[in-house]
Design an enzyme around this catalytic site. Sequence first.
Site, mmCIF file in Angstrom:
data_model
loop_
_atom_site.group_PDB
_atom_site.id
_atom_site.type_symbol
_atom_site.label_atom_id
_atom_site.label_comp_id
_atom_site.label_asym_id
_atom_site.label_seq_id
_atom_site.Cartn_x
_atom_site.Cartn_y
_atom_site.Cartn_z
ATOM 1 N N CYS A 202 50.485 11.510 44.889
ATOM 2 C CA CYS A 202 50.574 12.795 45.587
ATOM 3 C C CYS A 202 49.746 13.838 44.841
ATOM 4 O O CYS A 202 49.301 14.820 45.419
ATOM 5 C CB CYS A 202 52.021 13.230 45.680
ATOM 6 S SG CYS A 202 52.860 13.101 44.104
ATOM 7 N N GLU B 141 60.048 16.341 48.163
ATOM 8 C CA GLU B 141 58.743 16.487 47.506
ATOM 9 C C GLU B 141 57.758 15.712 48.361
ATOM 10 O O GLU B 141 57.942 14.515 48.590
ATOM 11 C CB GLU B 141 58.790 15.956 46.076
ATOM 12 C CG GLU B 141 59.815 16.661 45.180
ATOM 13 C CD GLU B 141 59.668 18.174 45.118
ATOM 14 O OE1 GLU B 141 58.533 18.679 45.290
ATOM 15 O OE2 GLU B 141 60.682 18.879 44.943
HETATM 16 P P1 NAD Z 1 56.133 8.145 54.009
HETATM 17 O O1 NAD Z 1 56.458 9.534 54.392
HETATM 18 O O2 NAD Z 1 55.396 7.308 54.963
HETATM 19 O O3 NAD Z 1 57.482 7.344 53.676
HETATM 20 C C1 NAD Z 1 58.419 7.826 52.733
HETATM 21 C C2 NAD Z 1 59.776 7.241 53.058
HETATM 22 O O4 NAD Z 1 60.224 7.815 54.287
HETATM 23 C C3 NAD Z 1 59.772 5.736 53.284
HETATM 24 O O5 NAD Z 1 60.941 5.169 52.744
HETATM 25 C C4 NAD Z 1 59.771 5.624 54.791
HETATM 26 O O6 NAD Z 1 60.287 4.406 55.286
HETATM 27 C C5 NAD Z 1 60.663 6.784 55.153
HETATM 28 N N1 NAD Z 1 60.555 7.260 56.538
HETATM 29 C C6 NAD Z 1 59.503 7.176 57.378
HETATM 30 N N2 NAD Z 1 59.818 7.760 58.559
HETATM 31 C C7 NAD Z 1 61.078 8.231 58.435
HETATM 32 C C8 NAD Z 1 61.955 8.948 59.285
HETATM 33 N N3 NAD Z 1 61.596 9.311 60.508
HETATM 34 N N4 NAD Z 1 63.191 9.269 58.821
HETATM 35 C C9 NAD Z 1 63.564 8.928 57.583
HETATM 36 N N5 NAD Z 1 62.774 8.256 56.727
HETATM 37 C C10 NAD Z 1 61.551 7.910 57.146
HETATM 38 O O7 NAD Z 1 55.390 8.220 52.592
HETATM 39 P P2 NAD Z 1 54.764 7.043 51.730
HETATM 40 O O8 NAD Z 1 53.549 6.515 52.428
HETATM 41 O O9 NAD Z 1 55.790 6.075 51.279
HETATM 42 O O10 NAD Z 1 54.303 7.864 50.435
HETATM 43 C C11 NAD Z 1 53.149 8.625 50.418
HETATM 44 C C12 NAD Z 1 53.439 10.085 50.655
HETATM 45 O O11 NAD Z 1 54.394 10.533 49.716
HETATM 46 C C13 NAD Z 1 52.210 10.961 50.448
HETATM 47 O O12 NAD Z 1 52.189 11.968 51.418
HETATM 48 C C14 NAD Z 1 52.444 11.547 49.056
HETATM 49 O O13 NAD Z 1 51.756 12.748 48.824
HETATM 50 C C15 NAD Z 1 53.917 11.703 49.046
HETATM 51 N N6 NAD Z 1 54.458 11.746 47.696
HETATM 52 C C16 NAD Z 1 54.834 12.941 47.191
HETATM 53 C C17 NAD Z 1 55.323 13.032 45.892
HETATM 54 C C18 NAD Z 1 55.753 14.353 45.316
HETATM 55 O O14 NAD Z 1 56.422 14.355 44.291
HETATM 56 N N7 NAD Z 1 55.386 15.474 45.914
HETATM 57 C C19 NAD Z 1 55.416 11.876 45.110
HETATM 58 C C20 NAD Z 1 55.029 10.656 45.676
HETATM 59 C C21 NAD Z 1 54.565 10.605 46.961
#
Ligand code: NAD
Length: 545
Positions: A329, A295
Amino acid sequence: MLPKNSGFEFVRPVNEAPLSYAPGSSEKKEIKAKLKEFSSEVAEIPLIIGGRAVKTGNMAEVRMPHNHSRVIARFHKAGKTEINQAVEASLAAKHDWERMPWDKRSIIFRKAASKIAGPYRATINAVTMLGQGKDVFQSEIEAVCELVDFFHFNTYYLNEIYKDQPQSLRDIINQVEYRPLEGFVFAVSPFNFTAIGGNLPTAPAMAGNTVLWKPASTAVYSNYLIMKILEECGLPPGVINFVPGSGSEIGDYVIENPHLAGIHFTGSSEVFRNMWQKVGQNIGNYKTYPRLVGETGGKDFVVVHPTAEKEEVITALVRGAFEYQGQKCSAASRAYLPESLWKDIKDDLIAATEKLKIGDIEDFTNFLGAVIDRDAFDKIVSYIDYAKNSKEAQIIAGGKYDDSRGYFIWPTLILTTDPEFKTMEEEIFGPVLTIYVYADNEYDQVLHLCNQTSPYGLTGSIMGKDRDALLKAEDILTHAAGNFYINDKPTAAVVGQQPFGGSRASGTNDKAGSLWNMIRWISPRSIKENLIPPRSYQYPHLDEK
Ligand code: NAD
């Protein structure tokens, strides 16, 4: 380990109700005391692998977004050695965990829900507020209520799935065994919802999977507490292995593992695409095709019809765009308003936005706190500055920022003459709402425009009284949002009421906290037993006479 001779029934859960934190309430007194306690301590957070606390000495910090000189926790980061240990621990735990009778397995999560709603309520809220910069209400509705709902509803849905069995005949007994996936699941969670942190590893674990859980670095503290509560409630060692650390370092390495059976991700679209690509590159090396559930981001809209009510529109926009500093999000980040209504709304919307109080979340009178960290602050500021320097846009409220003490960005309204302006298309993930005003007779065109403007498809709202206009929006915007709202803000989905998720660039739309999500962590085995096996290979049609 043998199941006893009894079944059990979960009734459909009711949602956990948020407490009010009104002046004089006992919950307000309790949370204030907890905030004081946790803001004056620095916790040390280890990894948890196979039930053991592991300290690597490779440390990172959790700081308060609203007061970034204050460290509230230091955590140990996992490297390749610990990832190998965590994979081994998860595979070692698998045999017994998937064979544990479902009633016993489910009780662990039910018990955790009871503890989060009860004795740990204030603690989870205090740590979420301090570490992730939420006000008390924003924390209460998700870190407590939504997480409790996830545990209640997911166990309920899984129970319903398990009950679904094929028909048996007189001489043939049929059964579907709902096996977990073969291998381990990699759960990777975002910073912005403690509840999502709790949901991503536990949904697969409930179904009998074992998990590596990598929380977001800025949410490690609250996520660690959830891990500890699960252990306290009887989660066996190795079922969930808590491995904070650098996303890209850990992610790439985990994805190379041949035992990877699934990814349960929530975060940005870019990171998910990257993970998917890496899985694609490794596809020949896995023992099974990994399930990919992600998501991701959104560019959530509010389309206003000329028949909408002014006060309702202002409230939906202000709450939808600015609660939790727009770091949802689902946050409203682009709005389409008709000229006729805009004339009437503009001044009051600006006034309402400028009236919003911003500051420390420890002061309950603040509507907004700070954004999560330096990277987020810089990114959001770059969008505001871009708008400031553009001829197609004008900042009509906010536009201020100050990172001297905390990462504060004032709620900002951008008015644009270009419906495809950068801030109408890209996810900003901050308190910034861009408005495009359309001619009243161009409602149909604006719906098509809204549908095509951004690559995302997460949430969106239509506001108005004209039923035909609402139906038209529902139709034209069929694929523009996985969560579609009528006369409401596009945020605050409730488990069991509005299953959450979107498609297009917003994810695989497997709807967290629903039966659809739980199905993804299961690999059914059909078992047929023949009571009277045939004793001749001949079929009647083989005889001509
Ligand atoms: P992010 O993508 O920066 O990080 C999410 C997770 O991924 C973290 O644990 C991070 O350390 C990890 N990560 C980063 N690079 C990675 C890689 N190369 N491989 C594996 N893991 C990796 O997101 P964020 O800043 O924590 O959250 C915000 C984002 O999440 C926004 O884009 C928001 O829209 C989205 N979000 C979506 C939903 C939904 O249900 N659609 C809900 C909440 C947040």
